[in-house]
Design an enzyme around this catalytic site. Structure first.
Site, PDB file in Angstrom:
ATOM      1  N   ALA A   5      13.216  19.574 -70.006  1.00 27.73           N
ATOM      2  CA  ALA A   5      12.702  20.860 -69.219  1.00 27.73           C
ATOM      3  C   ALA A   5      12.589  20.227 -68.602  1.00 27.73           C
ATOM      4  O   ALA A   5      11.806  19.118 -67.728  1.00 27.73           O
ATOM      5  CB  ALA A   5      12.198  21.662 -70.026  1.00 27.73           C
ATOM      6  N   CYS A   6      12.882  20.613 -66.674  1.00 26.65           N
ATOM      7  CA  CYS A   6      12.593  20.460 -65.879  1.00 26.65           C
ATOM      8  C   CYS A   6      11.684  21.808 -64.905  1.00 26.65           C
ATOM      9  O   CYS A   6      12.300  23.067 -65.396  1.00 26.65           O
ATOM     10  CB  CYS A   6      13.243  20.046 -65.141  1.00 26.65           C
ATOM     11  SG  CYS A   6      14.484  21.350 -64.300  1.00 26.65           S
ATOM     12  N   PRO A   7      10.921  21.824 -64.236  1.00 27.42           N
ATOM     13  CA  PRO A   7       9.719  23.196 -63.561  1.00 27.42           C
ATOM     14  C   PRO A   7      11.548  24.558 -62.889  1.00 27.42           C
ATOM     15  O   PRO A   7      11.241  25.282 -63.535  1.00 27.42           O
ATOM     16  CB  PRO A   7       9.416  22.715 -62.200  1.00 27.42           C
ATOM     17  CG  PRO A   7       8.980  20.991 -62.743  1.00 27.42           C
ATOM     18  CD  PRO A   7      10.110  20.698 -63.376  1.00 27.42           C
ATOM     19  N   GLY A  12      13.862  24.298 -64.383  1.00 29.34           N
ATOM     20  CA  GLY A  12      15.411  25.222 -65.036  1.00 29.34           C
ATOM     21  C   GLY A  12      17.113  24.400 -65.124  1.00 29.34           C
ATOM     22  O   GLY A  12      17.944  24.851 -65.684  1.00 29.34           O
TER      23      GLY A  12
END
Length: 106
Positions: A9-11, A13
Site C-alpha cells: 500500500a502506498c499513500p 494508492g
C-alpha cells in the site's frame, strides 16, 4: 516450499502499490518460492489474503509507508516491514535477506 505473502500500500494508492506487488512476486519466484501479494490501493483490497494463505506463510512482507488494514491477521508470523520504494527498487535484496533468515532458522 517456502511461502511468502505480502501486503503493499502506498499513500496515493496507485502506481507504487502495484509496482511493489509485481517486484515482490517476481523476486520471490526467482528464489523458487510461492508468493501471494494483497494490494490495498485506491480501489480497495485486491487479491485478498485468506486465512489459509496467512497460516501457510513462512514470512510476511508489509510496506510501511501507510497503515496496512487488518494487520492483526499476521500476529505470530515473521513480519518484514519495508518502504514501498525499497519493495519496488530493491526486492531482490529483500528476498536475499529473507533467504538468509530462513536458512538460519532451518
Amino acid at each position: 516450499m517456502t511461502m511468502i505473502i505480502a501486503v503493499t500500500a502506498c499513500p496515493s494508492g496507485v502506481a507504487h502499490t502495484y509496482m511493489a506487488a509485481e517486484a515482490i512476486e517476481r523476486s520471490a519466484k526467482a528464489q523458487g518460492w510461492q508468493c501471494k501479494v494483497e494490494t490495498q490501493g485506491s480501489i480497495g483490497l485486491e487479491n485478498e489474503l485468506t486465512a489459509e494463505d496467512v497460516a501457510a506463510a513462512d514470512v510476511v512482507i508489509l510496506t510501511k509507508d501507510i497503515g496496512i488494514k487488518f494487520e492483526e491477521r499476521f500476529k505470530g508470523k515473521t513480519v518484514v516491514r519495508v518502504a514501498i520504494s525499497d519493495a519496488v527498487k530493491r526486492a531482490d535484496a529483500i528476498m536475499e535477506k529473507i533467504a538468509a533468515h530462513l536458512a538460519e532458522k532451518a
